[in-house]
Every structure is written in C-alpha cells, then in structure tokens.
Scaffold this active site. Sequence first.
Site, mmCIF file in Angstrom:
data_model
loop_
_atom_site.group_PDB
_atom_site.id
_atom_site.type_symbol
_atom_site.label_atom_id
_atom_site.label_comp_id
_atom_site.label_asym_id
_atom_site.label_seq_id
_atom_site.Cartn_x
_atom_site.Cartn_y
_atom_site.Cartn_z
ATOM 1 N N ASP A 17 42.207 93.979 18.424
ATOM 2 C CA ASP A 17 41.454 93.469 17.289
ATOM 3 C C ASP A 17 42.484 93.014 16.242
ATOM 4 O O ASP A 17 43.616 93.521 16.216
ATOM 5 C CB ASP A 17 40.577 94.595 16.736
ATOM 6 C CG ASP A 17 39.997 94.241 15.385
ATOM 7 O OD1 ASP A 17 39.290 93.232 15.295
ATOM 8 O OD2 ASP A 17 40.265 94.976 14.410
ATOM 9 N N SER A 125 39.387 88.409 18.185
ATOM 10 C CA SER A 125 38.979 88.607 16.801
ATOM 11 C C SER A 125 37.743 87.790 16.446
ATOM 12 O O SER A 125 37.443 86.783 17.087
ATOM 13 C CB SER A 125 40.137 88.184 15.881
ATOM 14 O OG SER A 125 39.749 88.222 14.528
ATOM 15 N N ASN A 126 37.076 88.229 15.403
ATOM 16 C CA ASN A 126 36.018 87.418 14.805
ATOM 17 C C ASN A 126 36.600 86.174 14.138
ATOM 18 O O ASN A 126 35.927 85.159 13.998
ATOM 19 C CB ASN A 126 35.285 88.227 13.734
ATOM 20 C CG ASN A 126 34.258 89.184 14.321
ATOM 21 O OD1 ASN A 126 33.763 88.968 15.421
ATOM 22 N ND2 ASN A 126 33.927 90.219 13.575
HETATM 23 C C1 LAC Z 1 38.120 91.256 13.813
HETATM 24 C C2 LAC Z 1 37.380 92.081 12.803
HETATM 25 C C3 LAC Z 1 36.424 93.006 13.429
HETATM 26 O O1 LAC Z 1 39.323 90.972 13.685
HETATM 27 O O2 LAC Z 1 38.184 92.824 12.017
HETATM 28 O O3 LAC Z 1 37.458 90.868 14.770
#
Ligand code: LAC
Length: 230
Positions: A17, A125-126
């Site tokens: 992440d 990641s988002n």
């Molecule tokens: C990401 C968020 C969850 O990086 O922090 O996906």
Amino acid sequence: MSQSECSLPQAAVVVFDAYGTLFDVHSVRLLADQCFPGQGQALSQLWRQKQLEYTWLRSLGGRYKSFWWVTQDALRYASQALKLPMSQDQENALMQAYLKLQAFPENLAALRSLKAAGKELAILSNGERGMVNAVVAHAGMEGLFSHVLSGDQVGQYKTAPAVYALAEQAFSRPAQEMAFVSSNAWDACAARWAGFQSIWVNRQGQVPEVLDVQACAVINQLSELPGLFL
Ligand code: LAC
C-alpha cells in the site's frame, strides 16, 4: 485462506500500500501547522479520515472521482469543519505537499533488502499513478518496483476486489502467492479477503479491525519485514 495457510517465505512478490504504509500522510502536518498554527495535527487527521471515507462512499455509490480530487475535496471539508478558512494559495501548497510526502525513514532500506533477497516488489494504491510516481521519486524509491498499480485503472477504490485483482493480473499469479503490506488495518483485512498473505504494519499500536479475518503477520515497522520472509 485460513491463518494456518499463511507461508510468507514462499511469497515471491511483495505488494505495498502507498499512503500510510510507505509514505507518511501526516507529514503534511508541519505545513498545515504553518498555515493554521496549533491546528496542523487536527487538520491532517480529519483530512485523511475524510479522504478515506470519500473513497468508500464513492466506490459504494458508483461515483468514482480520481484520488487527487477526492483528496482535495477532503481537504476542503476538513478546513470547513474545523473552521479554518483556507486561501487558494494554502490549498495549493497543501495539495502539492501530497506529492512530497515523507517516507518513513526505515522504509528505503527495508525495500532494498527485500529486493536484494530476490523478491519482486509492487505498489497497489488508491492514488492514480502520476500521484504515486511523484512520491516514489521524491523518496528515492525509483527502480525498486516492478509495477505501480492504481485503483484508477478500474475506476474503483479499495476495498473493491477489482482493485486487489490488479496485482494478480500484473504478475500473472494468484493472490495466495503474494504478500500484501499495509499500515491501514482495514486494507490488510481486505487484502486477505482477496486471497493475499497480508501483513499489517501497526505503527501506532491500534487494536485490530473486527472483520472476520486477520493478517498473516503484524509488525511495528517495515524494518521487521525482511525477517518475515526468511
Ligand atoms: C492507498 C491508501 C489506502 O494508498 O492509503 O491505497
């Protein structure tokens, strides 16, 4: 996959992440404190909390908007909620700070050590790839990751299964053969739902989420990570 089926040494790929795990989202606190003396921590906390809420709400409601803009929306909400009137210059500066978030100091060495041990590394990641690539470059982590994957590719946010599936597609491997590392407890749980061997980096000594699933391992910081794969 039950807890007994975790076997981290056999994981060939380690997926990370980004925000909160590799990069400290609260490193914006210093700048926030300069903008709003004494309120930097409160702003940073609410900004992050709202940012996550908006990802979940937008994913559930089928109203995807990219992470950069969700992050800006959350900042605007937080400044209003805390009654901290924010100028356009301040908003711009705080948003730009998101492209230069500090990495936790031990992370670079831990990543290099995993890579030297033959693991393939990736980010999932988002954040859209442009955003993530900027912080990766700022942290001197370029060249360490085989893939930088983003929910933006499927127009959804974690915890949507389609987001986690991006790693399976990128590496042509089932999730069971990959480790997933997150400081966000809920993300480590959702990665387990998706079949990964997840590792929760519990930096702040939080209680685990109660979501019918547990991470394969819990560590306090990334320097403990290479030892899990021995
Ligand atoms: C990401 C968020 C969850 O990086 O922090 O996906």
